[in-house]
Design a protein around this motif. Structure first.
Motif, PDB file in Angstrom:
ATOM      1  N   LEU A   4      -3.297  11.352  11.580  1.00 21.80           N
ATOM      2  CA  LEU A   4      -3.829  11.193  10.229  1.00 21.80           C
ATOM      3  C   LEU A   4      -4.221  12.536   9.630  1.00 21.80           C
ATOM      4  O   LEU A   4      -3.895  12.839   8.479  1.00 21.80           O
ATOM      5  CB  LEU A   4      -5.034  10.244  10.244  1.00 21.80           C
ATOM      6  CG  LEU A   4      -5.671   9.958   8.886  1.00 21.80           C
ATOM      7  CD1 LEU A   4      -4.652   9.355   7.935  1.00 21.80           C
ATOM      8  CD2 LEU A   4      -6.871   9.029   9.044  1.00 21.80           C
ATOM      9  N   ASN A 135       8.736   4.324   4.418  1.00 17.10           N
ATOM     10  CA  ASN A 135       7.395   4.088   4.956  1.00 17.10           C
ATOM     11  C   ASN A 135       6.797   5.321   5.615  1.00 17.10           C
ATOM     12  O   ASN A 135       5.575   5.487   5.648  1.00 17.10           O
ATOM     13  CB  ASN A 135       7.424   2.913   5.937  1.00 17.10           C
ATOM     14  CG  ASN A 135       7.417   1.569   5.213  1.00 17.10           C
ATOM     15  OD1 ASN A 135       6.905   1.465   4.104  1.00 17.10           O
ATOM     16  ND2 ASN A 135       7.984   0.559   5.837  1.00 17.10           N
ATOM     17  N   GLU A 136       7.647   6.197   6.141  1.00 15.34           N
ATOM     18  CA  GLU A 136       7.129   7.458   6.691  1.00 15.34           C
ATOM     19  C   GLU A 136       6.494   8.292   5.586  1.00 15.34           C
ATOM     20  O   GLU A 136       5.467   8.943   5.782  1.00 15.34           O
ATOM     21  CB  GLU A 136       8.257   8.232   7.371  1.00 15.34           C
ATOM     22  CG  GLU A 136       8.693   7.646   8.707  1.00 15.34           C
ATOM     23  CD  GLU A 136       9.869   8.387   9.298  1.00 15.34           C
ATOM     24  OE1 GLU A 136      10.397   9.302   8.622  1.00 15.34           O
ATOM     25  OE2 GLU A 136      10.267   8.069  10.433  1.00 15.34           O
ATOM     26  N   ALA A 139       3.307   6.396   4.253  1.00 21.86           N
ATOM     27  CA  ALA A 139       2.182   6.476   5.191  1.00 21.86           C
ATOM     28  C   ALA A 139       1.294   7.673   4.882  1.00 21.86           C
ATOM     29  O   ALA A 139       0.087   7.655   5.168  1.00 21.86           O
ATOM     30  CB  ALA A 139       2.699   6.552   6.625  1.00 21.86           C
ATOM     31  N   GLY A 142      -1.153   6.492   2.801  1.00 22.35           N
ATOM     32  CA  GLY A 142      -1.957   5.430   3.410  1.00 22.35           C
ATOM     33  C   GLY A 142      -1.407   4.043   3.239  1.00 22.35           C
ATOM     34  O   GLY A 142      -2.127   3.056   3.440  1.00 22.35           O
ATOM     35  N   GLY A 143      -0.117   3.909   2.879  1.00 19.18           N
ATOM     36  CA  GLY A 143       0.447   2.593   2.630  1.00 19.18           C
ATOM     37  C   GLY A 143       1.715   2.306   3.399  1.00 19.18           C
ATOM     38  O   GLY A 143       2.246   3.175   4.118  1.00 19.18           O
ATOM     39  N   GLN A 144       2.223   1.089   3.220  1.00 17.52           N
ATOM     40  CA  GLN A 144       3.461   0.675   3.880  1.00 17.52           C
ATOM     41  C   GLN A 144       4.067  -0.498   3.125  1.00 17.52           C
ATOM     42  O   GLN A 144       3.352  -1.368   2.617  1.00 17.52           O
ATOM     43  CB  GLN A 144       3.178   0.255   5.321  1.00 17.52           C
ATOM     44  CG  GLN A 144       4.398  -0.259   6.073  1.00 17.52           C
ATOM     45  CD  GLN A 144       4.078  -0.622   7.513  1.00 17.52           C
ATOM     46  OE1 GLN A 144       3.426   0.154   8.208  1.00 17.52           O
ATOM     47  NE2 GLN A 144       4.498  -1.786   7.952  1.00 17.52           N
ATOM     48  N   ASP A 146       6.424  -3.860   3.328  1.00 19.29           N
ATOM     49  CA  ASP A 146       7.058  -4.831   4.215  1.00 19.29           C
ATOM     50  C   ASP A 146       8.537  -4.967   3.868  1.00 19.29           C
ATOM     51  O   ASP A 146       9.382  -5.187   4.728  1.00 19.29           O
ATOM     52  CB  ASP A 146       6.377  -6.196   4.087  1.00 19.29           C
ATOM     53  CG  ASP A 146       4.958  -6.176   4.640  1.00 19.29           C
ATOM     54  OD1 ASP A 146       4.711  -5.389   5.576  1.00 19.29           O
ATOM     55  OD2 ASP A 146       4.110  -6.930   4.140  1.00 19.29           O
ATOM     56  N   ARG A 235       1.355  -2.812   1.480  1.00 15.93           N
ATOM     57  CA  ARG A 235       0.135  -2.977   2.267  1.00 15.93           C
ATOM     58  C   ARG A 235      -0.492  -1.606   2.518  1.00 15.93           C
ATOM     59  O   ARG A 235       0.210  -0.611   2.627  1.00 15.93           O
ATOM     60  CB  ARG A 235       0.436  -3.667   3.607  1.00 15.93           C
ATOM     61  CG  ARG A 235       0.923  -5.087   3.476  1.00 15.93           C
ATOM     62  CD  ARG A 235       0.989  -5.792   4.824  1.00 15.93           C
ATOM     63  NE  ARG A 235       1.969  -5.209   5.715  1.00 15.93           N
ATOM     64  CZ  ARG A 235       1.685  -4.468   6.775  1.00 15.93           C
ATOM     65  NH1 ARG A 235       0.433  -4.169   7.063  1.00 15.93           N
ATOM     66  NH2 ARG A 235       2.640  -3.991   7.547  1.00 15.93           N
ATOM     67  N   TRP A 236      -1.801  -1.602   2.648  1.00 19.63           N
ATOM     68  CA  TRP A 236      -2.524  -0.351   2.901  1.00 19.63           C
ATOM     69  C   TRP A 236      -3.039  -0.339   4.319  1.00 19.63           C
ATOM     70  O   TRP A 236      -3.588  -1.331   4.809  1.00 19.63           O
ATOM     71  CB  TRP A 236      -3.665  -0.183   1.887  1.00 19.63           C
ATOM     72  CG  TRP A 236      -3.126  -0.052   0.503  1.00 19.63           C
ATOM     73  CD1 TRP A 236      -3.073  -1.018  -0.462  1.00 19.63           C
ATOM     74  CD2 TRP A 236      -2.482   1.107  -0.047  1.00 19.63           C
ATOM     75  NE1 TRP A 236      -2.447  -0.534  -1.581  1.00 19.63           N
ATOM     76  CE2 TRP A 236      -2.080   0.770  -1.359  1.00 19.63           C
ATOM     77  CE3 TRP A 236      -2.222   2.372   0.431  1.00 19.63           C
ATOM     78  CZ2 TRP A 236      -1.424   1.656  -2.182  1.00 19.63           C
ATOM     79  CZ3 TRP A 236      -1.559   3.270  -0.397  1.00 19.63           C
ATOM     80  CH2 TRP A 236      -1.180   2.907  -1.691  1.00 19.63           C
ATOM     81  N   LEU A 237      -2.823   0.771   4.976  1.00 15.30           N
ATOM     82  CA  LEU A 237      -3.145   0.896   6.398  1.00 15.30           C
ATOM     83  C   LEU A 237      -4.626   1.162   6.638  1.00 15.30           C
ATOM     84  O   LEU A 237      -5.309   1.679   5.757  1.00 15.30           O
ATOM     85  CB  LEU A 237      -2.301   2.027   7.003  1.00 15.30           C
ATOM     86  CG  LEU A 237      -0.792   1.918   6.778  1.00 15.30           C
ATOM     87  CD1 LEU A 237      -0.092   3.154   7.304  1.00 15.30           C
ATOM     88  CD2 LEU A 237      -0.237   0.666   7.448  1.00 15.30           C
TER      89      LEU A 237
END
Length: 237
Positions: A4, A135-136, A139, A142-144, A146, A235-237
């Motif tokens: 992170l 998604n990389e 990220a 802070g997100g992704q 689906d 979505r948020w990680l």
């Protein structure tokens, strides 16, 4: 340095020497370093276009003459040889874009349209970008995702009104669609209306707790349906 912290520091400064050293033995991290450094270099290169001598003075004089006559003449730089006209056009385009990206408050919809036109060639790309690659990048904010309602053909970081954001293009039944994921923290733009459009494109802004999701597509596209799909898959990680 954990993952992170690595991503946050790299996103803030792609030339951070400690971050670069940390990524040497990690191919995945090194790939992210290379990509962000390339993007940083492209921005610097765009700002280093040589400006012809006296360009600013000639533009001001031309604007004053145009305002006095209310006539829009052939651009002054088109009177010269093609190479010079091309260079002048690039200077003006780059200058206008970057001034709009960092100047006084601007409606988010207006800026989204400007950004789409500035990178309009991205709409013509056809090679698929894997969702994993998307998604990389996401990220780092802070997100992704689906999923996305179409094949992604463009994915890069961008400067959205002074905020580092993710710029995506995916292909749909209604043509290419642009998505901006703009972190909420640090936003400097205004958005009085969730819908916007011009003669060619329509857009919609969805406000989220961690980021705004902005979708731009051709006029006539069921943009709300697509926007709901995109927002629902984020979505948020």
């Amino acid at each position: 340095m954990d993952e992170l912290e690595f991503r946050r520091r790299l996103f803030a400064d792609p030339n951070d020497t400690e971050v670069i050293d940390h990524a040497i033995d990690n191919p995945e991290q090194q790939s992210l370093v290379d990509e962000l450094q390339d993007f940083d270099a492209q921005l610097k290169s765009a700002l280093q276009v040589e400006v012809p001598a006296g360009l600013a003075d000639r533009i001001l004089v031309q604007q004053q003459e145009d305002q006095a006559s209310n006539v829009i003449p052939l651009a002054w730089y088109r009177k010269y040889d093609k190479p010079f006209a091309t260079a002048a056009s690039m200077v003006l385009a780059v200058g206008i874009y970057f001034m709009s990206a960092t100047s006084a408050p601007l409606q988010a919809g207006e800026h989204a349209l400007e950004h789409v036109y500035y990178e309009v060639n991205a709409l013509e790309r056809s090679q698929e970008v894997a969702l994993q690659v998307v998604n990389e990048k996401l990220a780092m904010l802070g997100g992704q995702f689906d999923s996305l309602p179409g094949k992604v053909t463009y994915a890069t970081f961008c400067n959205f009104k002074g905020q580092k954001s993710l710029h995506l293009v995916f292909q749909s039944e209604h043509g290419p669609m642009t998505v901006f994921i703009v972190p909420a923290q640090g936003n400097e733009y205004k958005h009085n209306d969730s819908h916007f459009n011009d003669e060619r494109f329509a857009g919609m802004i969805g406000n989220g707790q961690k980021a705004d999701t902005i979708l731009v597509a051709d006029i006539g596209t069921p943009i709300e349906d697509y926007h709901n799909e995109v927002s629902g898959a984020l979505r948020w990680l």
